[in-house]
Write an enzyme that holds these catalytic residues in place. Sequence first.
Site, mmCIF file in Angstrom:
data_model
loop_
_atom_site.group_PDB
_atom_site.id
_atom_site.type_symbol
_atom_site.label_atom_id
_atom_site.label_comp_id
_atom_site.label_asym_id
_atom_site.label_seq_id
_atom_site.Cartn_x
_atom_site.Cartn_y
_atom_site.Cartn_z
ATOM 1 N N LYS A 1 33.851 13.841 91.054
ATOM 2 C CA LYS A 1 33.935 12.302 91.198
ATOM 3 C C LYS A 1 33.666 12.388 90.078
ATOM 4 O O LYS A 1 32.890 13.095 89.020
ATOM 5 C CB LYS A 1 33.287 12.274 92.112
ATOM 6 C CG LYS A 1 31.493 12.563 92.068
ATOM 7 C CD LYS A 1 30.712 12.234 94.045
ATOM 8 C CE LYS A 1 29.206 12.333 93.785
ATOM 9 N NZ LYS A 1 28.664 11.854 94.383
ATOM 10 N N ARG B 1 42.470 7.150 89.570
ATOM 11 C CA ARG B 1 41.739 6.457 90.252
ATOM 12 C C ARG B 1 41.022 5.059 89.451
ATOM 13 O O ARG B 1 39.519 4.020 89.776
ATOM 14 C CB ARG B 1 39.556 7.365 89.357
ATOM 15 C CG ARG B 1 39.941 8.488 89.702
ATOM 16 C CD ARG B 1 39.671 8.994 91.103
ATOM 17 N NE ARG B 1 38.710 10.475 91.827
ATOM 18 C CZ ARG B 1 39.202 10.517 93.246
ATOM 19 N NH1 ARG B 1 39.398 9.649 94.143
ATOM 20 N NH2 ARG B 1 38.893 11.708 93.652
ATOM 21 N N ARG C 1 21.035 15.306 103.140
ATOM 22 C CA ARG C 1 21.628 14.305 103.223
ATOM 23 C C ARG C 1 21.879 13.357 101.414
ATOM 24 O O ARG C 1 22.097 12.534 101.380
ATOM 25 C CB ARG C 1 21.263 13.034 104.445
ATOM 26 C CG ARG C 1 21.503 13.167 105.659
ATOM 27 C CD ARG C 1 20.924 12.843 106.444
ATOM 28 N NE ARG C 1 21.089 11.625 107.336
ATOM 29 C CZ ARG C 1 20.469 10.702 107.891
ATOM 30 N NH1 ARG C 1 19.770 10.636 107.984
ATOM 31 N NH2 ARG C 1 21.773 10.548 109.471
ATOM 32 N N ARG D 1 34.695 21.628 92.975
ATOM 33 C CA ARG D 1 34.504 21.962 94.017
ATOM 34 C C ARG D 1 35.701 20.785 94.827
ATOM 35 O O ARG D 1 35.194 19.703 95.089
ATOM 36 C CB ARG D 1 33.209 22.706 94.411
ATOM 37 C CG ARG D 1 32.520 24.036 94.736
ATOM 38 C CD ARG D 1 31.308 23.691 95.541
ATOM 39 N NE ARG D 1 30.099 22.970 94.875
ATOM 40 C CZ ARG D 1 29.244 22.841 95.306
ATOM 41 N NH1 ARG D 1 28.780 23.256 96.054
ATOM 42 N NH2 ARG D 1 28.623 21.537 94.746
ATOM 43 N N ASN E 1 30.103 11.987 107.424
ATOM 44 C CA ASN E 1 30.769 12.637 106.249
ATOM 45 C C ASN E 1 32.191 12.243 106.854
ATOM 46 O O ASN E 1 33.197 12.261 106.175
ATOM 47 C CB ASN E 1 30.954 13.774 105.844
ATOM 48 C CG ASN E 1 29.132 14.461 104.918
ATOM 49 O OD1 ASN E 1 29.506 13.195 104.262
ATOM 50 N ND2 ASN E 1 28.907 15.164 104.463
ATOM 51 N N CYS F 1 31.664 18.736 100.508
ATOM 52 C CA CYS F 1 31.183 18.307 102.187
ATOM 53 C C CYS F 1 32.386 17.492 102.829
ATOM 54 O O CYS F 1 32.276 17.789 103.900
ATOM 55 C CB CYS F 1 30.300 17.401 101.712
ATOM 56 S SG CYS F 1 28.032 18.000 101.207
ATOM 57 N N LYS G 1 24.936 14.899 111.261
ATOM 58 C CA LYS G 1 25.434 14.766 109.890
ATOM 59 C C LYS G 1 27.006 14.894 110.224
ATOM 60 O O LYS G 1 27.811 15.089 108.814
ATOM 61 C CB LYS G 1 25.370 16.772 109.136
ATOM 62 C CG LYS G 1 25.547 17.503 108.144
ATOM 63 C CD LYS G 1 24.864 16.317 107.105
ATOM 64 C CE LYS G 1 25.674 16.976 105.817
ATOM 65 N NZ LYS G 1 25.239 16.384 104.863
ATOM 66 N N TYR H 1 22.104 24.507 95.664
ATOM 67 C CA TYR H 1 22.293 22.667 95.139
ATOM 68 C C TYR H 1 21.360 22.013 96.274
ATOM 69 O O TYR H 1 20.280 20.779 95.662
ATOM 70 C CB TYR H 1 23.464 22.401 95.103
ATOM 71 C CG TYR H 1 24.337 22.466 94.614
ATOM 72 C CD1 TYR H 1 24.139 21.704 93.108
ATOM 73 C CD2 TYR H 1 25.217 23.595 94.388
ATOM 74 C CE1 TYR H 1 24.972 21.063 92.097
ATOM 75 C CE2 TYR H 1 26.220 23.584 93.275
ATOM 76 C CZ TYR H 1 26.215 22.513 92.163
ATOM 77 O OH TYR H 1 26.904 22.402 91.121
ATOM 78 N N ILE H 2 20.881 22.761 97.180
ATOM 79 C CA ILE H 2 20.130 22.547 97.961
ATOM 80 C C ILE H 2 18.642 23.095 97.966
ATOM 81 O O ILE H 2 17.874 22.286 98.432
ATOM 82 C CB ILE H 2 20.875 22.483 99.575
ATOM 83 C CG1 ILE H 2 21.751 21.016 99.246
ATOM 84 C CG2 ILE H 2 19.319 21.540 100.505
ATOM 85 C CD1 ILE H 2 21.660 19.782 99.168
ATOM 86 N N ARG I 1 33.023 8.564 106.928
ATOM 87 C CA ARG I 1 33.425 8.494 104.939
ATOM 88 C C ARG I 1 34.855 8.621 105.022
ATOM 89 O O ARG I 1 35.655 7.747 104.463
ATOM 90 C CB ARG I 1 32.884 8.821 103.873
ATOM 91 C CG ARG I 1 32.578 8.401 103.484
ATOM 92 C CD ARG I 1 31.473 8.876 102.182
ATOM 93 N NE ARG I 1 31.066 8.382 101.222
ATOM 94 C CZ ARG I 1 31.241 7.110 100.039
ATOM 95 N NH1 ARG I 1 30.814 6.194 100.768
ATOM 96 N NH2 ARG I 1 31.245 7.066 99.536
#
Length: 430
Positions: A331, A410, A164, A338, A220, A270, A216, A21-22, A223
């Site tokens: 989400k 949700r 990020r 994941r 997270n 994450c 980093k 993904y990165i 959050r």
Amino acid sequence: MNLESRIKDKTAEIAVVGLGYIGLPTAIMFANSGFSVTGYEIRERVVDKINSGKAHIVEPEINELLRKAVESGRLRATSNPKELGNRDVYIICVQTPLKGDRTPDLSYLEGAVKTVANVMKKGSLVVIESTVPPLTTVKMAKLFEELTGFKAGRDFYMVHAPERVMPGRIFKELVYNSRIFGGITPESAELAEKLYRSFVKGRTFKTGSTVSEVVKLMENTFRDVNIALANEFAYLAHQYDIDVFEAIELANTHPRVRIHTPGIGVGGHCLPKDPHLLIWPAKDDFGLIRLARDINDGMPLLAKDLLFEALSLINLPPENAVVTVLGLAYKGDSDDTRNSPAKAFIEAIEGDVGEVRTYDPFAGGTHGSIEGALEGADAVVIATDHSEFKSLDWKMVGRLMRTRILIDGRHVINEPPEGFVFKGIGRGGY
Ligand code: SAJ
């Protein structure tokens, strides 16, 4: 010519280790800004796909940008580590997951370090983009020293440059987000900053590698802890029989308050992991961060309690109930499952209810159509805030179902639809 001038005139040759993904988007960005890039990936199927110009991950714009990079001849993927020899820059983008006991699994990172150590030359720059526990970059520099006999800071440069980006916005955020470069020496940070400036338009900051690792992880953790507080408010709202979302909206009118959104849980690769990485190497225990993780991990069980309360309200024994879970992704409008709380919720109810069906427009499920999943069901549980679920025709849904129970995990439903037994996370008062 030294590395700094090769970075400046874009003749520096780059290897990206790990094309996920990165790694893949990062390799594409460097190739399209003029560098020659070799991507290393152990999955051969992925290598072949990338070399034919097709991405193995879903992300806006990725296929056009990848095709451009491959057709220009500046990006090539390989699964042969020997082809990574003598590069000027190595960028490591491998996963750092948790093991079953919630301690970090650094085996992928160590594997990448060994691969690079086998082929690297003196004077190269190694960048770790992976999210890692504090002090890891310094430890990896020592591992390089042991494996190569080179001296860190003198014979090679090393930096932690955490990614990020938010999935779904990767190519915008790679360019416009600000970046931190944590060097094991100031020269390391300086070189990495110059390198990334070839496509980064956001602000850039230089610091030490342990600071950037902590930065980093703090982002997270901030959050995660804030979401845990919102989730605790949701529990309280059930005690006082009020709607937590009304209360949060009103509290957020205060100029210095920004309460997060409660829900069925916190997923993704994450947020559920990074708080554990942050405190893992520390000597002392850190209660708040650990407790926040436990609160968030417990949210699928609150959704289960609400479902069982609703079933008992209408005297339907759980073992006879057909339950349809809407959403598997962690989400809204994503296909990524994941650490999804939807999956944790399903595991929690399976075996206790008669039948579990699932539908997700992006991530699949037991049923390919929402109508099929709802036909004859007794309860529907919203586990992901996909746009499709926000515009459902609840009259139609009600006609398809055998019994009408609706559980909202949700906050997708504003006004409970008529004819349903409704319960939602944080929605007391129904
Ligand atoms: N969630 C809530 N309540 C909220 C916000 C989120 O329950 O108020 C849930 C979501 O539903 C989801 C989970 O938390 O299950 C995480 O979603 P997210 O959108 O907050 O985060 P990610 O994992 O998609 O991306 C995050 C981002 N980090 C921050 O916002 C601090 C992204 O910028 C990072 O690059 C990424 O993690 C990463 O790679 O670390």
